[in-house]
Design a protein around this motif. Sequence first.
Motif, PDB file in Angstrom:
ATOM      1  N   GLU A  49      39.281 -14.137  74.134  1.00  0.00           N
ATOM      2  CA  GLU A  49      39.425 -13.390  72.885  1.00  0.00           C
ATOM      3  C   GLU A  49      38.430 -13.871  71.831  1.00  0.00           C
ATOM      4  O   GLU A  49      37.746 -13.077  71.172  1.00  0.00           O
ATOM      5  CB  GLU A  49      40.851 -13.532  72.357  1.00  0.00           C
ATOM      6  N   ASP A  50      38.329 -15.179  71.627  1.00  0.00           N
ATOM      7  CA  ASP A  50      37.464 -15.712  70.565  1.00  0.00           C
ATOM      8  C   ASP A  50      36.002 -15.385  70.831  1.00  0.00           C
ATOM      9  O   ASP A  50      35.254 -15.019  69.910  1.00  0.00           O
ATOM     10  CB  ASP A  50      37.656 -17.221  70.431  1.00  0.00           C
ATOM     11  N   GLU A  51      35.579 -15.504  72.083  1.00  0.00           N
ATOM     12  CA  GLU A  51      34.187 -15.180  72.417  1.00  0.00           C
ATOM     13  C   GLU A  51      33.898 -13.701  72.195  1.00  0.00           C
ATOM     14  O   GLU A  51      32.820 -13.332  71.702  1.00  0.00           O
ATOM     15  CB  GLU A  51      33.906 -15.553  73.869  1.00  0.00           C
ATOM     16  N   ILE A  52      34.847 -12.850  72.557  1.00  0.00           N
ATOM     17  CA  ILE A  52      34.659 -11.408  72.366  1.00  0.00           C
ATOM     18  C   ILE A  52      34.612 -11.068  70.883  1.00  0.00           C
ATOM     19  O   ILE A  52      33.791 -10.249  70.433  1.00  0.00           O
ATOM     20  CB  ILE A  52      35.772 -10.626  73.082  1.00  0.00           C
ATOM     21  N   MET A  53      35.480 -11.704  70.088  1.00  0.00           N
ATOM     22  CA  MET A  53      35.487 -11.465  68.642  1.00  0.00           C
ATOM     23  C   MET A  53      34.169 -11.892  68.007  1.00  0.00           C
ATOM     24  O   MET A  53      33.630 -11.191  67.139  1.00  0.00           O
ATOM     25  CB  MET A  53      36.654 -12.216  68.003  1.00  0.00           C
ATOM     26  N   ARG A  54      33.628 -13.010  68.430  1.00  0.00           N
ATOM     27  CA  ARG A  54      32.340 -13.449  67.879  1.00  0.00           C
ATOM     28  C   ARG A  54      31.211 -12.492  68.274  1.00  0.00           C
ATOM     29  O   ARG A  54      30.302 -12.210  67.482  1.00  0.00           O
ATOM     30  CB  ARG A  54      32.011 -14.862  68.359  1.00  0.00           C
ATOM     31  N   ALA A  55      31.285 -11.978  69.518  1.00  0.00           N
ATOM     32  CA  ALA A  55      30.250 -11.052  69.964  1.00  0.00           C
ATOM     33  C   ALA A  55      30.325  -9.733  69.199  1.00  0.00           C
ATOM     34  O   ALA A  55      29.291  -9.094  68.938  1.00  0.00           O
ATOM     35  CB  ALA A  55      30.391 -10.794  71.460  1.00  0.00           C
ATOM     36  N   ALA A  56      31.536  -9.313  68.820  1.00  0.00           N
ATOM     37  CA  ALA A  56      31.715  -8.041  68.128  1.00  0.00           C
ATOM     38  C   ALA A  56      31.509  -8.152  66.622  1.00  0.00           C
ATOM     39  O   ALA A  56      31.302  -7.136  65.950  1.00  0.00           O
ATOM     40  CB  ALA A  56      33.112  -7.492  68.415  1.00  0.00           C
ATOM     41  N   ASN A  57      31.566  -9.398  66.086  1.00  0.00           N
ATOM     42  CA  ASN A  57      31.481  -9.595  64.641  1.00  0.00           C
ATOM     43  C   ASN A  57      30.434 -10.663  64.337  1.00  0.00           C
ATOM     44  O   ASN A  57      30.705 -11.875  64.490  1.00  0.00           O
ATOM     45  CB  ASN A  57      32.842 -10.017  64.081  1.00  0.00           C
ATOM     46  N   PRO A  58      29.231 -10.271  63.905  1.00  0.00           N
ATOM     47  CA  PRO A  58      28.174 -11.250  63.627  1.00  0.00           C
ATOM     48  C   PRO A  58      28.575 -12.306  62.605  1.00  0.00           C
ATOM     49  O   PRO A  58      28.102 -13.450  62.682  1.00  0.00           O
ATOM     50  CB  PRO A  58      27.035 -10.376  63.106  1.00  0.00           C
ATOM     51  N   ALA A  59      29.447 -11.962  61.655  1.00  0.00           N
ATOM     52  CA  ALA A  59      29.849 -12.935  60.636  1.00  0.00           C
ATOM     53  C   ALA A  59      30.563 -14.118  61.268  1.00  0.00           C
ATOM     54  O   ALA A  59      30.432 -15.256  60.801  1.00  0.00           O
ATOM     55  CB  ALA A  59      30.752 -12.260  59.599  1.00  0.00           C
ATOM     56  N   ALA A 108      45.659  -8.199  68.648  1.00  0.00           N
ATOM     57  CA  ALA A 108      47.026  -8.407  68.168  1.00  0.00           C
ATOM     58  C   ALA A 108      48.003  -7.596  69.020  1.00  0.00           C
ATOM     59  O   ALA A 108      49.086  -8.068  69.396  1.00  0.00           O
ATOM     60  CB  ALA A 108      47.128  -7.999  66.698  1.00  0.00           C
ATOM     61  N   PHE A 109      47.603  -6.363  69.362  1.00  0.00           N
ATOM     62  CA  PHE A 109      48.449  -5.530  70.223  1.00  0.00           C
ATOM     63  C   PHE A 109      48.566  -6.133  71.626  1.00  0.00           C
ATOM     64  O   PHE A 109      49.657  -6.184  72.203  1.00  0.00           O
ATOM     65  CB  PHE A 109      47.869  -4.119  70.307  1.00  0.00           C
ATOM     66  N   VAL A 110      47.428  -6.583  72.190  1.00  0.00           N
ATOM     67  CA  VAL A 110      47.449  -7.140  73.540  1.00  0.00           C
ATOM     68  C   VAL A 110      48.333  -8.385  73.593  1.00  0.00           C
ATOM     69  O   VAL A 110      49.089  -8.586  74.556  1.00  0.00           O
ATOM     70  CB  VAL A 110      46.014  -7.459  74.010  1.00  0.00           C
ATOM     71  N   GLU A 111      48.261  -9.226  72.555  1.00  0.00           N
ATOM     72  CA  GLU A 111      49.101 -10.427  72.538  1.00  0.00           C
ATOM     73  C   GLU A 111      50.578 -10.057  72.445  1.00  0.00           C
ATOM     74  O   GLU A 111      51.427 -10.669  73.109  1.00  0.00           O
ATOM     75  CB  GLU A 111      48.706 -11.332  71.371  1.00  0.00           C
ATOM     76  N   THR A 161      36.606  -9.082  56.078  1.00  0.00           N
ATOM     77  CA  THR A 161      37.460  -7.892  56.240  1.00  0.00           C
ATOM     78  C   THR A 161      36.843  -6.965  57.284  1.00  0.00           C
ATOM     79  O   THR A 161      35.654  -7.038  57.583  1.00  0.00           O
ATOM     80  CB  THR A 161      37.611  -7.148  54.904  1.00  0.00           C
ATOM     81  N   GLY A 162      37.685  -6.084  57.816  1.00  0.00           N
ATOM     82  CA  GLY A 162      37.207  -5.090  58.774  1.00  0.00           C
ATOM     83  C   GLY A 162      36.704  -5.703  60.069  1.00  0.00           C
ATOM     84  O   GLY A 162      35.778  -5.169  60.699  1.00  0.00           O
ATOM     85  N   LEU A 163      37.312  -6.808  60.512  1.00  0.00           N
ATOM     86  CA  LEU A 163      36.879  -7.448  61.756  1.00  0.00           C
ATOM     87  C   LEU A 163      37.196  -6.536  62.942  1.00  0.00           C
ATOM     88  O   LEU A 163      38.335  -6.085  63.117  1.00  0.00           O
ATOM     89  CB  LEU A 163      37.570  -8.801  61.933  1.00  0.00           C
ATOM     90  N   LYS A 164      36.191  -6.285  63.759  1.00  0.00           N
ATOM     91  CA  LYS A 164      36.370  -5.446  64.942  1.00  0.00           C
ATOM     92  C   LYS A 164      37.171  -6.191  66.010  1.00  0.00           C
ATOM     93  O   LYS A 164      36.906  -7.355  66.285  1.00  0.00           O
ATOM     94  CB  LYS A 164      35.012  -5.042  65.517  1.00  0.00           C
ATOM     95  N   GLY A 165      38.121  -5.494  66.608  1.00  0.00           N
ATOM     96  CA  GLY A 165      38.899  -6.068  67.708  1.00  0.00           C
ATOM     97  C   GLY A 165      40.139  -6.809  67.268  1.00  0.00           C
ATOM     98  O   GLY A 165      40.953  -7.212  68.108  1.00  0.00           O
ATOM     99  N   LEU A 166      40.322  -7.003  65.968  1.00  0.00           N
ATOM    100  CA  LEU A 166      41.459  -7.788  65.489  1.00  0.00           C
ATOM    101  C   LEU A 166      42.783  -7.102  65.821  1.00  0.00           C
ATOM    102  O   LEU A 166      43.702  -7.718  66.373  1.00  0.00           O
ATOM    103  CB  LEU A 166      41.328  -8.002  63.988  1.00  0.00           C
TER     104      LEU A 166
END
Length: 838
Positions: A34-44, A121-124, A112-117
Motif C-alpha cells: 500500500e505505502d509503495e503504491i501511494m508514493r507512486a501515485a502521489n509525488p508529494a 481504506a475500503f480494501v482494509e 489533500t486529495g491523495l490518490k488511492g486513499l
Amino acid sequence: MLKTIIFQLHWLLGITAGTVLAVMGLSGATLAFEDEIMRAANPALAQVVQRHAAGEQPLALTELLPRLQQGMPQPLQRLRVDATGQRLSVARFEGGQANWRYFDPYTGTVLTGLKGLDFFAFVEDLHRHLVSGERGSLITGSCAIALVFFCLSGLYLRWPRRWWHWRTWLAVEWARSGRSFLWSLHSVVGTWVLLVYLMIALTGLWWSFDWYRKGATALLGGPTVEQTAPRTRGGPLDLHKVQTTLYALEGVRRGYIDLRFPAKPGRALTSRVQGSNTAHDRAQDILQLDPSTGALLSYEPYRSKTVGGKIIVSVFALHSGSFFGLPGRIIVMLSSLGMLVFFITGWMLYLDRRRKKRDVRASRLPLATAIGTGQPWLVAFASQSGFAEQLAWRTAAQLQAAGLPVHVRPLAQVDAAVLADTDTALFVISTFGDGEAPDAARAFERRVLAHAAALQGMRYAVLGLGDREYARFCGFSRQVDGWLAAQGAQRLFASIEVDRTDAVPLAQWQQQLALLTGVEDHTPLPAPVALQPWALGARTVLNSGSAAGAIWQVALHPPAHAHWQAGDILEMAPRHARAHVLAALARNGLDPQAPVTVDGRITTLLEAAAARVLPEAVEPRDPAAAADAARWLARLPALPHREYSIASVPADGAVQLVIRLTALPDGRHGLGSGWLCVHATEAESIAARVRRNTGFHRHPEHAPMLLIGNGTGIAGLRSLLREADAQGDRGHWLVFGERTRAHDFLYREEIEAWQAKGHLSRVDLAFSRDAEGGGYVQDRLRAAPEALRAWVDLGGSIYVCGSLHGMAEGVDAVLREVLGNDPVDALLNDGRYRRDVY
C-alpha cells in the motif's frame, strides 16, 4: 472413519469459509504494498523519501503541530510522524477519519486529495470487517480459525507413509491434467504456503477476538491484565519538553514517532518510536511520558524484550511479512493471492466429485416414491461391471411407474430369509467369465444356492447377461434360475438371456414387464458407445529375451472426447492379417478388390473380410456359377471383440495396453494380440471403445491398496497406481509374479521408483522359474498372514488382476484361509475386494 470425517469437514468449510478467505487473501495481497503504491501515485509523498535520503531535517514537533492545528478546533488524539517517508505521516483529530490530516513532515504542508486513499481504506475495511462492522469482524475471525484447520487437516489428509521424500511434498505434477492436476496443484501449493498461512491466521486472530489476544499475550509472557498507566501531576501539555525527551533518543527525530495523547488529565502520554538500524519496520521502543514535564515514566526498548515480548510488539510485522524484510512481504503477498488458487481448485475438485456422484445417481434412475400397497417386489442384481445394476434400477423404475412398491438389492444382500418373505422377485444377473458368479455374488452362491429353501409361494423372472464366446453362456443366471425352480418358485415367464448388450432381448424384457404391470417403458435402452477410430502409437516389447513369449506395451491415441479412468477396459474389434485374408479369398476364387457394401459404405472385399470369421476350408458352390463376393461375405459372422485392461491414465495422453503375443499351432499369431502387436500399421486405425469397469475402480477412493497380479495383469494394477500417485495417495502394497526376474520383471524401473519415493511401501515379487523366485503370488501372500490381516484392519482394499485360473483362484483361497470366509465376503460386499481377471 476419522479421515473421512476430516475430509468432509475440509471440503464443507472449503466451499463456505474458503469464499471469505479468497476475499481476505485478495484484499490482503492488495494491501501488501500500500505505502509503495501511494508514493507512486502521489509525488508529494515520494518527495518525503527523497528529502530523507538527502539528509534533510524534519520540522520539530513544536513547529509542526501548530501548523496542523490551524482551523481544527477538535482535540488531537494521535500524531504519527515518519521522517523516512515509508509510511504516511498523519494527525488524527477527534471525530473520525474525516478529521485526519496527512502532511509532509519536512514542510508541515497538509496533503489533500491523495490518490488511492479512499480505495485502500475500503480494501482494509473489506479485509478486516468485510465492510460489515463488528459482525464482519466475527466472520473474518472465524474464517481465520478455519484457515488453521485447513492447514492441519490438509497436512493430515495428504500425509504419505514415506514422508521424508521431498518430491512428494514440493513437486507439482505439471504434466498431468484434469482432476489429477488439480489435486496435485491444490495439495503441493498448500504445502508450500502452509507455514505462511499458519502465521497469517494466528496473527490475524489477534485483532479478531479479545480472548485470543489475552490468551496469546499470557502464553508469550506478556501481562495477563492491562497494565495501569502511571499517574502524572496533571498539568497541561508542554510539547517542547516532550520533544526534548524524545529527540534525546538516538535517531528518533529522523526516524519514526507515534504519539498518543491522553484523553483525561493525569494520564501519561504514550509514544512508540524507532531510530535507525532497527530489526524490522515494527521494531518499536515504547515510552510513557509526563505530558507536562516530559519526564520519562517508563521505557521499553525493543532490543531488551524477551522473545515473547518481541512477538507481541511485532504481530503486524509477522502478519504482513515485513518482519522478514522485503522477501517476507513478497512471500506473504503471493501466499495471499494463493488463496484464490485454493478457492478455484477446491471448487473444481468439489464440482467434479459432485458430477461423478450425480452420474452414479443418474445411472441408477432413482425411484419415485412408491404409491402401491402390499408386498414389495424384490429386484435383485449381480453385477461385475455395473451394467446389471443399471438395468435393475431401470426395471424397478418401470415397476414403480405402475404403482408397485419395490426393493432393489444386490444379490449379496439377499439370503434365504429374504427370499422366503418375497412374493414376487426379478433377478438381473450377470455371468462372470465362463459361467461363474460375479465377485460380489459369490457369497450368495455359497450360502444360498448350496442349500434347499421352501419357495413355493414365490413368482420370479430372470434376466441373464453373458457373452456367447464362453461355453457356459449365462452360466450363473441359469444356475440361479434352476435353483429357484427346484425350490418350488414359479416362473413369471421364461428366462431372457442377453449376449453382451444385445438390444433385442433387452427390449423383450421390457415387453414382459409391460405385460405384467400394464405400463410400457418407452425410454431408450442404454446403448454401448460406438466403436471409434484410435490411432496406433508406439509398440514396445517389455520382456526382451523371455522364453515365455513377447509381452508388448501398445499405445493407442484416443479420439476426441474419449475418456477413461484407472480400472477401465478397452474393447477392440480385431482384424485378420492381410496375408491370411488374401489366402482365404484365393481358396474361394474371390477377387480381393471386388466392391461390397457394409453398413451402407462401399468398400473392397479384402477390407470387409478382414473383420469376419473366415472359413478354413473352401465353401462348396456350383462350379459353373461365378463367385458372388457379397453373398459369400454375408454368411460370415463378425469377429468377436477383444478386451484389454488399460494400463494408463488420461494424463498419459494415450491408452496403454499390456498384451502377450499369442502363437497359434499353425504359426499364426492370436487374433487380437496379432492385430495390435504385429499386423496393424500406423496408417490403419484401431476400432475400439472404452468400457467402464466400475467393479475395478478404486474404492474407497483414497484407501491404501493391496494390488495382486501376474503377467499382463500388471496393466490394471499399474493404472490404479498411476491414478493414486497423481492424487498423492501413497503407501500401497504390490504383489506381482512372472516367470523370471531377469526378463519378465515388467515395469521394473517404474515399480522401483515408486518404492523409492514411498508410493509403494511394500513390494513382494514371485518369479516362478527362478530357483529362489518365491513361487507364485499366492505363495508370497500366504507367507505374510500378519501383514495381510493388518492391511485389511487398516481399511485397505484388495485388487486382483490377471489370470482367473491358477492365480486369482489361488489368491482367493489364500485370502479365505488367512482372513476367513465371512471377512472376505464382507470385503466383497463393501467393494474392498475387487477383481479384473480373465
